[in-house]
Scaffold this active site. Structure first.
Site, PDB file in Angstrom:
ATOM      1  N   GLU A 185       2.658  -4.375  -5.450  1.00  0.00           N
ATOM      2  CA  GLU A 185       1.176  -4.845  -5.175  1.00  0.00           C
ATOM      3  C   GLU A 185       0.364  -5.484  -6.355  1.00  0.00           C
ATOM      4  OE1 GLU A 185       0.286  -1.025  -2.224  1.00  0.00           O
ATOM      5  OE2 GLU A 185      -0.899  -0.983  -3.835  1.00  0.00           O
ATOM      6  N   GLU A 210       5.615   0.417   2.194  1.00  0.00           N
ATOM      7  CA  GLU A 210       4.687   1.707   2.172  1.00  0.00           C
ATOM      8  C   GLU A 210       3.683   1.561   3.499  1.00  0.00           C
ATOM      9  OE1 GLU A 210       2.174   2.061  -1.289  1.00  0.00           O
ATOM     10  OE2 GLU A 210       3.659   1.549  -2.814  1.00  0.00           O
TER      11      GLU A 210
END
Length: 443
Positions: free
Chosen positions: A167, A353
């Site tokens: 991320e 995720e």
């Protein structure tokens, strides 16, 4: 759950994900200080000034945690290695205790039939490098590549895959523009440099991994399903800017060697000199794309005269998780098909995720989480049917853990953790997912 393993391609990987600082216990095993240790010690940054010093004590309970993955019928474990555990000062002499720990972790995965999916950086910048500017310092690309080489020389022969970063939007924009994560800056120059340097670090690390002979290397990006709050021209323009900074900046750099103009409109004056010269290394081929997805963003225009980016978040009408994020599985399907159509073609994609925070319940019954997983599995199934080369899904997270600025308040785990005793108790969602992914006995 409506879907089972048999509804997905034969080699589809089911697993769960964690991150080093969130579960290991950073006060153990010779790990160095990170910018999360200092950020969390500053009042107002983290709920209760809580930190990852003990976390879930995975450092000492690793075998039992790996057993939980195995006993759920998982195929793989996505974990991160901590830069500051491997190199306590960020550079220089490696910490042998840290290297030994990750040796045992990888061997423990393999002994249980779990494929080890490694992430090199999941947000724990060593404090010694944060002192030098961290992600705003152009040398960070070489620092990260050097760290990658140290850990890869130790465990690279046994991991199934390596993701450079987790991320990067959170690493850069959330942390340097919005200030919500370490290092907690709110500065557009720092943001522009961090947003570029995190891409450069990905590219430089990919170069180093290739030099070491590694294959199956990629990156994990987080996406939201960005939508304008209304059909007005102003809201549509604001949503386009949000989409450019949150969703497009990183994937376009990696797959096209360019940045979206809607983002450069605000960031380009603050970019490091000569940034264009780095785009070729940034956009070298990857072997897979990791997609993290949780929610959508409803975006409206800020008031007239507001500076760039001129956006504001609008609360949506859908049911929300404990994080106050809307539950919107359709956005996962849209994100996966968009990646395939516009950016990566038939490149393997993993949902690295997806999960929900939900309040603790005394008997660990969490039907809401089971329903959340089921609905997102349906979105993934639809994406596969629509031609996406989706090869796996990792639930976030295996354990209730240290949820960054929210401390230990938000619970994402399939497994309940009592943060007083550190006892683990599988929740009903753990058992539901275990049943759904059970392999059929053909004997």
């Amino acid at each position: 759950m409506k879907l089972t393993r048999q509804d997905f391609p034969q080699d589809f990987v089911f697993g769960a994900a964690t991150a080093a600082y969130q579960i290991e216990g950073h006060s153990f095993g010779g790990a160095g200080s990170t910018h999360w240790d200092t950020f969390s010690a500053t009042p107002g940054n983290v709920v209760g000034c809580e930190n990852g010093a003990i976390a879930c004590d995975h450092y000492h309970r690793m075998d039992a945690d790996l057993d939980l993955l195995r006993d759920a019928g998982m195929d793989a474990y996505r974990f991160s290695t901590s830069w500051a555990r491997v190199l306590p000062e960020g550079r220089g002499t490696p910490n042998q205790e840290g290297l030994d720990f990750y040796d045992r972790l990888v061997d423990g995965c393999l002994a249980r039939g779990l494929k080890p999916f490694q992430t090199l950086y999941h947000w724990e910048m060593p404090s010694a490098l944060a002192d030098l500017g961290g992600w705003t310092n152009p040398d960070v690309a070489d620092w990260m590549a050097d760290y990658a080489e140290v850990i890869t020389r130790r465990i690279g022969d046994r991991v199934h895959s390596i993701a450079t970063l987790n991320e990067p939007w959170c690493v850069s924009y959330l942390s340097h523009f919005l200030g919500h994560h370490a290092p907690g800056q709110r500065d557009i120059r720092a943001t522009a440099r961090a947003m570029h340097h995190v891409n450069l670090a990905h590219g430089r690390t990919m170069t180093r991994l290739r030099d070491l002979g590694q294959d199956n290397c990629g990156i994990v990006l987080n996406f939201e399903a960005t939508e304008p709050a209304s059909d007005s021209a102003a809201d549509r323009a604001a949503a386009a800017t949000q989409d450019a900074t949150h969703n497009r900046w990183f994937i376009e750099a990696i797959t096209r060697g360019s940045y979206p103009q809607e983002a450069l409109a605000g960031l380009e004056p603050h970019m490091p000199q000569g940034w264009q010269d780095h785009m070729r290394e940034i956009s070298q081929p990857i072997d897979f794309l990791g997609v993290n997805y949780y929610t959508r963003g409803l975006i409206g225009a800020a008031e007239d005269g507001a500076p760039w980016p001129g956006t504001r978040q609008i609360a949506g009408p859908l049911p929300k998780t404990q994080m106050d994020w809307e539950i919107y599985p359709e956005g996962l399907h849209r994100t996966l098909t968009r990646m395939t159509r516009d950016y990566v073609g038939n490149l393997p994609i993993f949902v690295t995720e997806n999960g929900m925070a939900w309040p603790e319940e005394p008997d660990h019954a969490d039907d809401a989480r089971t329903d959340f997983i089921d609905r997102h599995l349906q979105a993934m199934h639809g994406a596969v049917n629509d031609g996406v080369n989706l090869q796996g899904f990792f639930y976030w997270s295996l354990l209730d853990n240290y949820e960054w600025a929210f401390g230990y308040e938000k619970r994402f785990g399939l497994v309940h953790v009592d943060f007083d005793t550190l006892d683990r108790t599988p929740k009903s969602s753990y058992h539901a997912l275990k049943s759904a992914i059970a392999r059929q006995d053909h004997s």
